[in-house]
Design a protein around this motif. Structure first.
Motif, mmCIF file in Angstrom:
data_model
loop_
_atom_site.group_PDB
_atom_site.id
_atom_site.type_symbol
_atom_site.label_atom_id
_atom_site.label_comp_id
_atom_site.label_asym_id
_atom_site.label_seq_id
_atom_site.Cartn_x
_atom_site.Cartn_y
_atom_site.Cartn_z
ATOM 1 N N SER A 1 0.828 -1.222 0.000
ATOM 2 C CA SER A 1 0.000 0.000 0.000
ATOM 3 C C SER A 1 0.855 1.261 0.000
ATOM 4 C CB SER A 1 -0.916 0.013 1.223
ATOM 5 O OG SER A 1 -0.158 0.061 2.425
ATOM 6 N N GLU A 2 2.161 1.115 0.190
ATOM 7 C CA GLU A 2 3.056 2.272 0.228
ATOM 8 C C GLU A 2 3.834 2.405 -1.075
ATOM 9 O OE1 GLU A 2 4.277 3.078 4.818
ATOM 10 O OE2 GLU A 2 5.320 1.403 3.844
ATOM 11 N N ARG A 3 4.109 3.642 -1.457
ATOM 12 C CA ARG A 3 4.906 3.912 -2.647
ATOM 13 C C ARG A 3 6.359 4.121 -2.241
ATOM 14 N NH1 ARG A 3 3.368 8.768 -5.575
ATOM 15 N NH2 ARG A 3 4.195 7.745 -7.450
ATOM 16 N N VAL A 4 7.267 3.470 -2.968
ATOM 17 C CA VAL A 4 8.682 3.488 -2.614
ATOM 18 C C VAL A 4 9.502 4.128 -3.719
ATOM 19 C CG1 VAL A 4 10.690 2.102 -1.975
ATOM 20 C CG2 VAL A 4 8.406 1.400 -1.216
ATOM 21 N N LEU A 5 10.366 5.052 -3.342
ATOM 22 C CA LEU A 5 11.290 5.699 -4.270
ATOM 23 C C LEU A 5 12.626 4.976 -4.181
ATOM 24 C CD1 LEU A 5 11.565 8.195 -6.195
ATOM 25 C CD2 LEU A 5 12.494 9.431 -4.224
ATOM 26 N N LEU A 6 13.091 4.410 -5.273
ATOM 27 C CA LEU A 6 14.330 3.649 -5.296
ATOM 28 C C LEU A 6 15.487 4.549 -5.704
ATOM 29 C CD1 LEU A 6 13.130 0.422 -7.173
ATOM 30 C CD2 LEU A 6 13.011 0.932 -4.718
ATOM 31 N N ALA A 7 16.508 4.638 -4.854
ATOM 32 C CA ALA A 7 17.707 5.404 -5.175
ATOM 33 C C ALA A 7 18.615 4.525 -6.036
ATOM 34 C CB ALA A 7 18.420 5.824 -3.898
ATOM 35 N N VAL A 8 18.700 4.829 -7.333
ATOM 36 C CA VAL A 8 19.398 3.968 -8.288
ATOM 37 C C VAL A 8 20.545 4.738 -8.930
ATOM 38 C CG1 VAL A 8 19.191 2.574 -10.376
ATOM 39 C CG2 VAL A 8 17.297 2.651 -8.735
ATOM 40 N N SER A 9 21.762 4.260 -8.700
ATOM 41 C CA SER A 9 22.939 4.904 -9.278
ATOM 42 C C SER A 9 23.291 4.313 -10.641
ATOM 43 C CB SER A 9 24.130 4.734 -8.345
ATOM 44 O OG SER A 9 24.498 3.363 -8.261
ATOM 45 N N GLY A 10 22.859 3.076 -10.876
ATOM 46 C CA GLY A 10 23.235 2.361 -12.086
ATOM 47 C C GLY A 10 24.250 1.271 -11.814
ATOM 48 N N THR B 1 8.017 -7.765 -6.934
ATOM 49 C CA THR B 1 7.008 -7.603 -5.884
ATOM 50 C C THR B 1 5.825 -6.811 -6.435
ATOM 51 O OG1 THR B 1 7.760 -5.463 -5.001
ATOM 52 C CG2 THR B 1 8.940 -7.443 -4.265
ATOM 53 N N GLN B 2 4.814 -6.639 -5.596
ATOM 54 C CA GLN B 2 3.646 -5.836 -5.958
ATOM 55 C C GLN B 2 3.740 -4.412 -5.426
ATOM 56 O OE1 GLN B 2 1.235 -7.154 -7.977
ATOM 57 N NE2 GLN B 2 2.698 -8.878 -8.047
ATOM 58 N N ILE B 3 4.915 -4.051 -4.902
ATOM 59 C CA ILE B 3 5.088 -2.735 -4.304
ATOM 60 C C ILE B 3 5.279 -1.696 -5.403
ATOM 61 C CG2 ILE B 3 6.557 -1.348 -2.787
ATOM 62 C CD1 ILE B 3 7.332 -3.981 -1.377
ATOM 63 N N PRO B 4 4.476 -0.626 -5.426
ATOM 64 C CA PRO B 4 4.630 0.421 -6.442
ATOM 65 C C PRO B 4 5.912 1.230 -6.206
ATOM 66 C CG PRO B 4 2.933 1.038 -4.853
ATOM 67 C CD PRO B 4 3.325 -0.371 -4.528
ATOM 68 N N VAL B 5 6.733 1.344 -7.258
ATOM 69 C CA VAL B 5 8.018 2.017 -7.110
ATOM 70 C C VAL B 5 8.249 3.022 -8.231
ATOM 71 C CG1 VAL B 5 9.064 0.027 -5.945
ATOM 72 C CG2 VAL B 5 9.266 0.261 -8.443
ATOM 73 N N ALA B 6 9.201 3.913 -7.995
ATOM 74 C CA ALA B 6 9.745 4.809 -9.013
ATOM 75 C C ALA B 6 11.234 4.918 -8.756
ATOM 76 C CB ALA B 6 9.081 6.180 -8.958
ATOM 77 N N VAL B 7 11.967 5.398 -9.740
ATOM 78 C CA VAL B 7 13.427 5.480 -9.667
ATOM 79 C C VAL B 7 13.850 6.940 -9.517
ATOM 80 C CG1 VAL B 7 15.540 5.245 -11.036
ATOM 81 C CG2 VAL B 7 13.906 3.355 -10.919
ATOM 82 N N ALA B 8 14.859 7.158 -8.669
ATOM 83 C CA ALA B 8 15.465 8.487 -8.538
ATOM 84 C C ALA B 8 16.965 8.351 -8.760
ATOM 85 C CB ALA B 8 15.183 9.068 -7.157
ATOM 86 N N HIS B 9 17.509 9.142 -9.691
ATOM 87 C CA HIS B 9 18.941 9.068 -9.997
ATOM 88 C C HIS B 9 19.567 10.453 -9.886
ATOM 89 C CE1 HIS B 9 22.714 7.899 -11.928
ATOM 90 N NE2 HIS B 9 22.628 9.042 -12.606
ATOM 91 N N CYS B 10 20.707 10.521 -9.161
ATOM 92 C CA CYS B 10 21.453 11.769 -9.013
ATOM 93 C C CYS B 10 22.722 11.724 -9.868
ATOM 94 C CB CYS B 10 21.855 11.983 -7.555
ATOM 95 S SG CYS B 10 20.494 11.979 -6.369
ATOM 96 N N ASN B 11 22.928 12.733 -10.676
ATOM 97 C CA ASN B 11 24.178 12.909 -11.404
ATOM 98 C C ASN B 11 24.985 13.951 -10.632
ATOM 99 O OD1 ASN B 11 26.262 13.637 -13.138
ATOM 100 N ND2 ASN B 11 25.013 13.485 -14.990
ATOM 101 N N PHE B 12 26.059 13.504 -9.969
ATOM 102 C CA PHE B 12 26.826 14.401 -9.110
ATOM 103 C C PHE B 12 27.906 15.168 -9.860
ATOM 104 C CE2 PHE B 12 25.231 11.143 -6.141
ATOM 105 C CZ PHE B 12 24.541 11.962 -5.260
#
Length: 375
Positions: free
Chosen positions: A13-22, A36-47
């Motif tokens: 029931s919770e939305r999870v933001l995945l910290a993905v560097s590659g 899984t059935q967990i709703p997710v999205a990806v967040a990527h930082c270019n430093f």
């Protein structure tokens, strides 16, 4: 999913933001969450720290997220400029930038949790790093699976296990060239400390997993014991708190009792050393003063008290500083009383002074070197 459920990290029931560097770790996390059935999205930082390589990581993550049908958030930082402006190390600057951005995304886009790809190796290296720098029981249990909204669902897996999973499934990832640079302290620990230790114990990480679990239990028992001690040892009175020294077993326990008032372990050791001595020894934090008064420690807040301040002229005579009276006079050093070094005198070199002087209470950032001491 077993580790997530065991530690109640999140739910469908919770939305999870995945910290993905590659890299291997975060890409493994991405693919595991896709099962899984967990709703997710990806967040990527270019430093912006590795030039074209950093830009390549950004494109890779964007392409992989699109192929999986997952929303991808991208941002780019001038990390070195931020580090210079805020006087931070590059690593600390990158950490602050990414977590600030993750929190902003959570608020703006309605995510409940942020998942990072820390694994068992990272947790072990963290403990070694803490040991090298000095730590308490909290530094010996490794990385926590959950802190605030940040979850670490891979802590049960070693990097070797994640690599096996990725190769078996044929999933791609990017290699970060800076991971081989022993200039970075964690990389040094990984290559120069962990590898030799595995020669002593080939099952090093499995052993650490059990040790970490035990240390978490010990920490929890200690935390509960300290909560009980705080409720009995700290007495709040009219305008101060009073702590009975008799209930304290040592400086580390003392630190736990006075940390909420801004005091650290170094000061706790100093207070512990003078506890049975002459009453009146005073210690200051940024917000409180602590006075050793026979068998008690008396802690008073300084935030609500106006800082007394007077202008002092040469040959000022009696000076009132707050509620206290002081005598100020010019005198040759050879006429000072023989015990002036042990008494309540401040002897200043007249040639170094420019009158009028501003006399005030201590504020954050003030320091001095007592005679015969290094600081």
């Amino acid at each position: 999913m077993d580790f997530i459920e065991k530690h109640a990290l999140t739910s469908p029931s919770e939305r999870v933001l995945l910290a993905v560097s590659g890299g291997l770790d975060s890409m493994a996390m991405l693919h595991l969450f896709c099962q899984t059935q967990i709703p997710v999205a990806v967040a990527h930082c270019n430093f912006s720290l590795r030039g074209l390589e950093s830009d390549g990581d950004e494109r890779f993550v964007k392409d992989q997220a699109e192929a999986l049908g997952i929303t991808c958030f991208l941002t780019k930082f001038d990390t070195k400029a931020f580090a210079s402006e805020h006087k931070l190390s590059t690593q600390m600057a990158a950490r602050q930038l990414r977590y600030d951005w993750f929190n902003q995304l959570c608020e703006a886009e309605g995510f409940d949790k942020v998942a990072t790809a820390h694994h068992l190796n990272d947790s072990f290296e963290t403990v070694l790093f803490n040991l090298a720098k000095g730590t308490s029981i909290a530094g010996l249990r490794g990385i926590l699976p959950l802190r605030d909204r940040v979850i670490r669902p891979l802590l049960d897996f070693s990097r070797e296990e994640l690599e096996t999973f990725m190769k078996e499934k044929g999933h791609p990832w990017r290699e970060d060239s800076s991971n081989q640079d022993t200039y970075y302290q964690r990389n040094f620990i990984r290559s120069e400390v962990v590898k030799p230790l595995k020669k002593v114990n080939p099952d090093l990480l499995a052993t650490f997993k059990d040790t970490s679990a035990r240390n978490r239990e010990v920490e929890e028992v200690f935390r509960q014991a300290m909560a009980t001690l705080k409720s009995t040892a700290i007495c709040q009175e009219a305008d101060h708190h009073r702590i009975s020294i008799e209930q304290i077993s040592g400086p580390y326990v003392l630190e736990q009792l006075i940390s909420d008032f801004g005091f650290g372990y170094k000061q706790a050791k100093e207070i512990w050393d003078v506890r049975g001595g002459l009453s009146g020894s005073t210690f200051l934090s940024a917000s409180h003063s602590l006075v050793v008064n026979r068998g008690d420690l008396v802690i008073t807040s300084q935030k609500d008290k106006p800082t007394p301040e007077v202008l002092l002229k040469a040959e000022a005579g009696e000076v009132m500083l707050g509620e206290h009276s002081y005598q100020a006079k010019l005198q040759s050093i050879d006429k000072l009383p023989h015990n002036w070094k042990q008494s309540a005198h401040a002897v200043l070199d007249l040639d170094q002074l420019r009158f009028p002087l501003t006399v005030r209470s201590w504020i954050q950032g003030d320091y001095f070197f007592p005679l015969g001491m290094k600081g």
